[in-house]
Every structure is written in C-alpha cells, then in structure tokens.
Scaffold this motif. Structure first.
Motif, PDB file in Angstrom:
ATOM      1  N   GLU A  14      33.786  54.602  -7.205  1.00 59.80           N
ATOM      2  CA  GLU A  14      32.439  54.198  -7.610  1.00 59.80           C
ATOM      3  C   GLU A  14      31.723  53.492  -6.462  1.00 59.80           C
ATOM      4  OE1 GLU A  14      30.331  51.224 -10.846  1.00 59.80           O
ATOM      5  OE2 GLU A  14      32.344  51.984 -11.277  1.00 59.80           O
ATOM      6  N   ALA A  15      32.430  52.599  -5.776  1.00 61.74           N
ATOM      7  CA  ALA A  15      31.834  51.876  -4.647  1.00 61.74           C
ATOM      8  C   ALA A  15      31.469  52.836  -3.509  1.00 61.74           C
ATOM      9  CB  ALA A  15      32.796  50.798  -4.151  1.00 61.74           C
ATOM     10  N   MET A  16      32.316  53.834  -3.249  1.00 63.25           N
ATOM     11  CA  MET A  16      32.019  54.801  -2.180  1.00 63.25           C
ATOM     12  C   MET A  16      30.821  55.679  -2.537  1.00 63.25           C
ATOM     13  SD  MET A  16      35.678  55.973  -0.557  1.00 63.25           S
ATOM     14  CE  MET A  16      36.668  55.992  -2.058  1.00 63.25           C
ATOM     15  N   HIS A  17      30.655  55.999  -3.820  1.00 63.76           N
ATOM     16  CA  HIS A  17      29.479  56.763  -4.226  1.00 63.76           C
ATOM     17  C   HIS A  17      28.205  55.937  -4.009  1.00 63.76           C
ATOM     18  CE1 HIS A  17      31.071  60.514  -5.676  1.00 63.76           C
ATOM     19  NE2 HIS A  17      31.949  59.894  -6.470  1.00 63.76           N
ATOM     20  N   LYS A  18      28.291  54.653  -4.265  1.00 63.59           N
ATOM     21  CA  LYS A  18      27.127  53.776  -4.068  1.00 63.59           C
ATOM     22  C   LYS A  18      26.857  53.555  -2.582  1.00 63.59           C
ATOM     23  CE  LYS A  18      27.507  51.298  -8.420  1.00 63.59           C
ATOM     24  NZ  LYS A  18      27.933  50.059  -9.089  1.00 63.59           N
ATOM     25  N   ASP A  19      27.926  53.454  -1.788  1.00 59.06           N
ATOM     26  CA  ASP A  19      27.785  53.203  -0.351  1.00 59.06           C
ATOM     27  C   ASP A  19      28.789  54.061   0.403  1.00 59.06           C
ATOM     28  OD1 ASP A  19      27.511  52.292   2.220  1.00 59.06           O
ATOM     29  OD2 ASP A  19      27.914  50.183   1.756  1.00 59.06           O
ATOM     30  N   PRO A  20      28.385  55.284   0.801  1.00 61.93           N
ATOM     31  CA  PRO A  20      29.306  56.207   1.490  1.00 61.93           C
ATOM     32  C   PRO A  20      29.896  55.648   2.790  1.00 61.93           C
ATOM     33  CG  PRO A  20      27.368  57.381   0.725  1.00 61.93           C
ATOM     34  CD  PRO A  20      27.106  55.911   0.516  1.00 61.93           C
ATOM     35  N   ASP A  24      33.710  56.000   5.164  1.00 60.28           N
ATOM     36  CA  ASP A  24      33.879  56.008   6.620  1.00 60.28           C
ATOM     37  C   ASP A  24      34.786  54.866   7.071  1.00 60.28           C
ATOM     38  OD1 ASP A  24      32.153  58.226   6.985  1.00 60.28           O
ATOM     39  OD2 ASP A  24      30.408  56.894   6.890  1.00 60.28           O
ATOM     40  N   ALA A  25      34.682  53.714   6.407  1.00 55.77           N
ATOM     41  CA  ALA A  25      35.520  52.557   6.755  1.00 55.77           C
ATOM     42  C   ALA A  25      36.984  52.833   6.426  1.00 55.77           C
ATOM     43  CB  ALA A  25      35.037  51.309   6.028  1.00 55.77           C
ATOM     44  N   VAL A  26      37.243  53.537   5.325  1.00 64.03           N
ATOM     45  CA  VAL A  26      38.626  53.905   4.991  1.00 64.03           C
ATOM     46  C   VAL A  26      39.168  54.846   6.055  1.00 64.03           C
ATOM     47  CG1 VAL A  26      40.114  55.100   3.329  1.00 64.03           C
ATOM     48  CG2 VAL A  26      38.327  53.556   2.508  1.00 64.03           C
ATOM     49  N   PHE A  27      38.375  55.826   6.436  1.00 63.28           N
ATOM     50  CA  PHE A  27      38.765  56.774   7.479  1.00 63.28           C
ATOM     51  C   PHE A  27      39.093  56.047   8.785  1.00 63.28           C
ATOM     52  CE2 PHE A  27      37.227  59.102  11.232  1.00 63.28           C
ATOM     53  CZ  PHE A  27      38.062  60.211  11.216  1.00 63.28           C
ATOM     54  N   ALA A  28      38.291  55.041   9.114  1.00 61.33           N
ATOM     55  CA  ALA A  28      38.442  54.341  10.395  1.00 61.33           C
ATOM     56  C   ALA A  28      39.662  53.430  10.452  1.00 61.33           C
ATOM     57  CB  ALA A  28      37.178  53.529  10.696  1.00 61.33           C
ATOM     58  N   LEU A  29      40.230  53.089   9.291  1.00 58.80           N
ATOM     59  CA  LEU A  29      41.419  52.236   9.306  1.00 58.80           C
ATOM     60  C   LEU A  29      42.545  52.947  10.036  1.00 58.80           C
ATOM     61  CD1 LEU A  29      41.517  50.898   5.647  1.00 58.80           C
ATOM     62  CD2 LEU A  29      40.929  49.617   7.704  1.00 58.80           C
ATOM     63  N   SER A  30      43.207  52.238  10.871  1.00 64.99           N
ATOM     64  CA  SER A  30      44.313  52.815  11.624  1.00 64.99           C
ATOM     65  C   SER A  30      45.635  52.310  11.080  1.00 64.99           C
ATOM     66  CB  SER A  30      44.205  52.435  13.108  1.00 64.99           C
ATOM     67  OG  SER A  30      45.378  52.780  13.794  1.00 64.99           O
ATOM     68  N   ALA A  31      46.584  53.214  11.014  1.00 61.46           N
ATOM     69  CA  ALA A  31      47.924  52.822  10.578  1.00 61.46           C
ATOM     70  C   ALA A  31      48.562  51.869  11.582  1.00 61.46           C
ATOM     71  CB  ALA A  31      48.786  54.065  10.410  1.00 61.46           C
ATOM     72  N   PRO A  39      38.031  47.521   3.431  1.00 58.22           N
ATOM     73  CA  PRO A  39      36.641  47.708   3.009  1.00 58.22           C
ATOM     74  C   PRO A  39      36.385  47.360   1.538  1.00 58.22           C
ATOM     75  CG  PRO A  39      37.745  49.821   3.234  1.00 58.22           C
ATOM     76  CD  PRO A  39      38.722  48.769   3.685  1.00 58.22           C
ATOM     77  N   PHE A  40      37.448  47.113   0.768  1.00 59.48           N
ATOM     78  CA  PHE A  40      37.303  46.823  -0.660  1.00 59.48           C
ATOM     79  C   PHE A  40      37.949  45.479  -0.977  1.00 59.48           C
ATOM     80  CE2 PHE A  40      37.755  51.475  -0.255  1.00 59.48           C
ATOM     81  CZ  PHE A  40      36.508  51.860  -0.731  1.00 59.48           C
ATOM     82  N   ASP A  41      37.610  44.945  -2.146  1.00 64.89           N
ATOM     83  CA  ASP A  41      38.207  43.679  -2.565  1.00 64.89           C
ATOM     84  C   ASP A  41      39.598  43.880  -3.161  1.00 64.89           C
ATOM     85  OD1 ASP A  41      37.448  44.848  -4.935  1.00 64.89           O
ATOM     86  OD2 ASP A  41      36.265  43.161  -5.653  1.00 64.89           O
ATOM     87  N   GLU A  42      40.015  45.125  -3.361  1.00 62.40           N
ATOM     88  CA  GLU A  42      41.378  45.415  -3.808  1.00 62.40           C
ATOM     89  C   GLU A  42      42.060  46.233  -2.712  1.00 62.40           C
ATOM     90  OE1 GLU A  42      41.333  47.861  -7.373  1.00 62.40           O
ATOM     91  OE2 GLU A  42      39.450  48.738  -6.745  1.00 62.40           O
ATOM     92  N   PRO A  43      43.347  46.066  -2.534  1.00 63.31           N
ATOM     93  CA  PRO A  43      44.025  46.716  -1.415  1.00 63.31           C
ATOM     94  C   PRO A  43      44.113  48.232  -1.594  1.00 63.31           C
ATOM     95  CG  PRO A  43      45.613  45.623  -2.824  1.00 63.31           C
ATOM     96  CD  PRO A  43      44.250  45.260  -3.336  1.00 63.31           C
ATOM     97  N   LEU A  44      44.182  48.910  -0.466  1.00 68.66           N
ATOM     98  CA  LEU A  44      44.425  50.351  -0.464  1.00 68.66           C
ATOM     99  C   LEU A  44      45.930  50.595  -0.471  1.00 68.66           C
ATOM    100  CD1 LEU A  44      41.817  51.341   2.238  1.00 68.66           C
ATOM    101  CD2 LEU A  44      41.763  52.071  -0.149  1.00 68.66           C
ATOM    102  N   SER A  45      46.334  51.678  -1.090  1.00 68.65           N
ATOM    103  CA  SER A  45      47.751  52.037  -1.075  1.00 68.65           C
ATOM    104  C   SER A  45      48.098  52.658   0.277  1.00 68.65           C
ATOM    105  CB  SER A  45      48.041  53.037  -2.200  1.00 68.65           C
ATOM    106  OG  SER A  45      47.340  54.240  -1.947  1.00 68.65           O
ATOM    107  N   GLY A  86      30.293  60.431   3.128  1.00 71.69           N
ATOM    108  CA  GLY A  86      30.294  59.767   4.429  1.00 71.69           C
ATOM    109  C   GLY A  86      29.752  60.669   5.525  1.00 71.69           C
ATOM    110  N   GLU A  87      29.846  60.199   6.732  1.00 75.57           N
ATOM    111  CA  GLU A  87      29.377  60.953   7.894  1.00 75.57           C
ATOM    112  C   GLU A  87      30.399  62.013   8.283  1.00 75.57           C
ATOM    113  OE1 GLU A  87      26.425  60.695   9.603  1.00 75.57           O
ATOM    114  OE2 GLU A  87      25.865  59.387   7.937  1.00 75.57           O
ATOM    115  N   PRO A  88      29.937  63.236   8.638  1.00 77.25           N
ATOM    116  CA  PRO A  88      30.881  64.268   9.091  1.00 77.25           C
ATOM    117  C   PRO A  88      31.678  63.780  10.303  1.00 77.25           C
ATOM    118  CG  PRO A  88      28.708  65.204   8.711  1.00 77.25           C
ATOM    119  CD  PRO A  88      28.560  63.708   8.615  1.00 77.25           C
TER     120      PRO A  88
END
Length: 178
Positions: A14-20, A24-31, A39-45, A86-88
C-alpha cells in the motif's frame, strides 16, 4: 543480470502504491550494507536471490505451462511479471505482486515439480531462444548440461519455498533483474 525477489507486507505494498519511490528504496538496499536504512517502519524479510538461473526457470515455466499432468492451476508463470512500479532500472521495471497475485503464484508453484519442469530442459532450444546463461558449448555437453540442471533445480526449490512462505504469511512480492 541477477534476479532478486523481496517479500513485502500488505502495508508495504500500500505504501509503495502511494509512493513508488519506496519500491526504488527497496531495490537500492544492498545485502552488503551492515545497517541499511529501512524504507518502512516494519522490517523487510530476507531477500531471495536466484542469481542468473531466472532465465532458465522462465524458459522451463513457459514450456511446461499448463495444461500438463499436474495439480497446478492453469497459470502463466513469468518471473518478470508483476505490476510495474518505481523508476525503470537497467534491465527493466520493478515488478510488484500483490497479496492475491502471490497466492496464485504459490498455488502454481506448489503444484509443479522439478521433474515436470525438467522434462522440458533442452539446451539446444534454450540456446536458440537466447536464454541467458546457456551457451553453444553447453549443447550436448553432458557435464555442462548437468551443471545447468543442478543450478536451476536448487534455485527452483529456493523460489518455490520463498514464494510459498510469503503467501502463507499474507505477503506480496517485489521482483527485479539487476
């Protein structure tokens, strides 16, 4: 070109639909980041990295598309599908699978076995289809073909487990080739 997939919660979708830009921020995260800025208030898996096997898997999914003797529902499995968001990037858009799409993908993967996919493994056809990672020297090379099958098999199992787990948790997926 490697394929990665990130499970995302319904709230994150829902948050990504509101702000694509969040996609892009999820994509930019590096392992490799020790303390990445979430980018979110809850952690990513944890992310799924299929490395370069995605192209072989897509080829096999395409060739094994139902109907075939399977408990899988009729479904066209393309790992690169999903709603563009998000951006291509260099190799195309980010694909966002909502919760229902993820459940459909999970139902498909649950009903498909590696043996069913393997029945469509043909290095000559893959090479002619310009499938990434398959080279002319792989054709008829017993060792090379076996290595490709083993590589794709382990990544198929990882994909299947990851998507089933995401669907069971009521999550969606964000996917990309980078």
């Amino acid at each position: 070109m490697v394929f990665e997939m990130q499970a995302v919660t319904a709230r994150q979708i829902e948050a990504m639909h509101k702000d694509p830009r969040l996609a892009d921020a999820v994509f930019a995260l590096s392992a490799y980041d020790k303390n990445p800025k979430q980018p979110f208030d809850e952690p990513l898996s944890e992310r799924l990295d299929l490395d370069k096997s995605w192209a072989i898997l897509n080829f096999l999914f395409d060739r094994a598309a139902p109907p075939f003797n399977s408990t899988a529902p009729a479904y066209s499995c393309d790992l690169l599908s999903g709603a563009s968001i998000g951006e291509p990037k260099d190799y195309g858009p980010l694909g966002l699978w909502d919760v229902e799409d993820t459940k459909e993908l999970a139902a498909y993967l649950k009903g498909v076995t590696w043996e069913q996919l393997l029945a469509h493994f043909d290095s000559q056809e893959m090479w002619e289809a310009d499938t990434y990672m398959v080279e002319a020297e792989d054709i008829g090379d017993e060792i090379g073909e076996r290595e490709l099958r083993e590589y794709a098999s382990s990544n198929f199992q990882a994909l299947r487990n990851y998507v089933l787990k995401a669907a069971e948790a009521g999550n969606g997926l964000l996917a990309w080739v980078g």
